[in-house]
Design an enzyme around this catalytic site. Structure first.
Site, short mmCIF file in Angstrom:
data_model
loop_
_atom_site.label_atom_id
_atom_site.label_comp_id
_atom_site.label_asym_id
_atom_site.label_seq_id
_atom_site.Cartn_x
_atom_site.Cartn_y
_atom_site.Cartn_z
N LYS A 181 0.82 -1.22 0.00
CA LYS A 181 0.00 0.00 0.00
C LYS A 181 0.86 1.27 0.00
O LYS A 181 2.07 1.20 0.17
CB LYS A 181 -0.97 -0.04 1.19
CG LYS A 181 -1.95 -1.22 1.10
CD LYS A 181 -3.00 -1.01 0.04
CE LYS A 181 -3.74 -2.23 -0.46
NZ LYS A 181 -4.37 -3.14 0.46
C1 LIG Z 1 -5.62 -4.19 0.68
C2 LIG Z 1 -7.07 -3.95 0.62
C3 LIG Z 1 -7.91 -4.24 1.70
C4 LIG Z 1 -7.47 -5.02 2.90
O1 LIG Z 1 -6.46 -4.47 3.63
P1 LIG Z 1 -5.75 -5.31 4.80
O2 LIG Z 1 -4.96 -4.25 5.53
O3 LIG Z 1 -4.89 -6.33 4.14
O4 LIG Z 1 -6.80 -5.91 5.64
C5 LIG Z 1 -9.24 -3.87 1.64
N1 LIG Z 1 -9.74 -3.28 0.54
C6 LIG Z 1 -8.98 -3.02 -0.54
C7 LIG Z 1 -9.60 -2.37 -1.71
C8 LIG Z 1 -7.63 -3.38 -0.54
O5 LIG Z 1 -6.89 -3.16 -1.64
#
Ligand SMILES: *Cc1c(COP(=O)(O)O)cnc(C)c1O
Length: 373
Positions: A181
């Protein structure tokens, strides 16, 4: 040439900050987490932020705090990561899938409106790839129907639309600091909200409803704590916060380089007649992922060929309703032609600040070549 799909931005500043935490006594939620929460809320222009272990733990507990469960419906765009839907199912609510806008891939607001019933209690708009959903329009509809908005802002911290940031019009917005991210501590998440009642409740239920946090319990004289609510576990720790703080400071500078890379891809692809999700007028994208749309019958061939050229790729996303578990879960096949089609066409290519101009050109050339074969 080998172009990694993603490289994180964690360096000396982050290491130094983590080292400071490692020299403290308690490694869990404490001063660094408090500092991160304050800075994160300030950056987004909202009242409260709370650190969590992941987007999933954060969003799961927001629905839990709202008391959403059995008999309730939650509307979720099918073109997203499975977590967006799973949090509703895990709370006992029913997921209703929404189609996408063909220009952006984001939730189709008109389709959303047509799915509302008396049982609809919440919607999870996903700011896909960093492009914000039309929050003004969504807020208006949701106010008319008393529907809570939980923004899935896993792809967007820094983007705006009509000057609005994530968390400013939603009842809550959840963020992810997972490995790939925009800012990361390996795994991590946060909720922001302007609602003091929700903030209070989340603070309680992110540590099993205990009336005192670890810092309170260990830094002052021992006092009995109580269990005030049924909660779960998902509080961010200071090691995570220490990694995130320097990255948050640099986030707008990093976006400048990402915007440069995206503009280059976009101009090359436009010239070659290659389609990709559009950034609409009035939107400043958070630029989390860059995706383009291949012909449906050649997507998987393109994925293989790009990897053969040493280019890291991903698919964000195959529509959730087409995946095995949801195929079994759904009573009837929903009619979601756009989300289904984008899910069969989309390919994500490398896009992060440390890419060199040479690498960016190599990726663009390789994609353009595929279309002319
Ligand atoms: C990565 C992601 C999540 C989940 O995030 P985590 O921190 O791994 O729980 C949820 N929604 C979207 C659109 C994502 O790309």
């Amino acid at each position: 040439m080998k172009v990694e799909f993603y490289k994180h931005n964690v360096g000396d500043e982050e290491r130094k900050n983590v080292d400071e935490v490692l020299q403290s006594i308690f490694l869990t939620t404490g001063p660094k987490t408090n500092e991160f929460e304050a800075k994160f809320a300030e950056y987004l222009g909202v009242k409260f932020a709370l650190g969590f272990q992941s987007w999933t733990s954060a969003a799961f507990m927001v629905l839990m705090a709202w008391g959403i469960g059995e008999g309730d419906e939650v509307i979720v765009p099918s073109l997203s990561f499975i977590a967006s839907a799973n949090i509703a199912v895990l709370n006992g609510a029913k997921v209703i899938f929404c189609d996408s806008d063909p220009k952006t891939g984001n939730m189709d607001i008109n389709h959303f409106e047509s799915l509302i019933t008396e049982r609809t209690k919440a919607v999870v708009p996903v700011h896909l790839y960093g492009h914000l959903v039309d929050m003004k329009a969504l807020r208006k509809i949701c106010d008319n129907h008393d529907i809570k908005i939980l923004e899935d802002s896993a792809h967007n911290i820094e983007g705006t639309r009509d000057g609005i940031r994530p968390g400013q019009l939603g009842d809550a917005a959840c963020f992810s600091f997972y490995a790939t991210k925009n800012i990361t501590c390996g795994e991590g998440g946060a909720v922001v909200t302007n609602d003091p009642e929700l903030e209070n409740k989340l603070r309680l239920i992110r540590t099993h409803g205990m009336s005192k946090s670890a810092a309170d319990r260990y830094t002052a004289k021992y006092k009995h704590w109580n269990m005030e609510a049924l909660g779960f576990k998902g509080n961010m720790n200071d090691i995570q916060a220490a990694m995130l703080l320097p990255q948050l400071r640099k986030i707008d500078d990093v976006l400048v380089r990402k915007e440069e890379i995206c503009s280059y891809y976009e101009s090359r692809f436009e010239k070659a007649g290659i389609e990709f999700p559009q950034t609409l007028e009035g939107t400043k994208s958070g630029r989390h992922l860059f995706t383009f749309w291949a012909p449906e019958d050649r997507r998987d061939e393109f994925l293989t060929k790009l990897q053969d050229k040493g280019i890291g790729v991903a698919v964000n996303f195959r529509a959730i309703h087409t995946l095995q578990w949801y195929q079994e879960y759904l009573e009837a096949e929903p009619n979601l032609p756009i989300a289904t089609s984008i899910g069969r066409r989309t390919i994500t290519i490398p896009m992060y600040p440390s890419l060199t101009d040479e690498e960016v050109e190599y990726v663009a050339n390789s994609v353009v070549e595929l279309f002319s074969e």
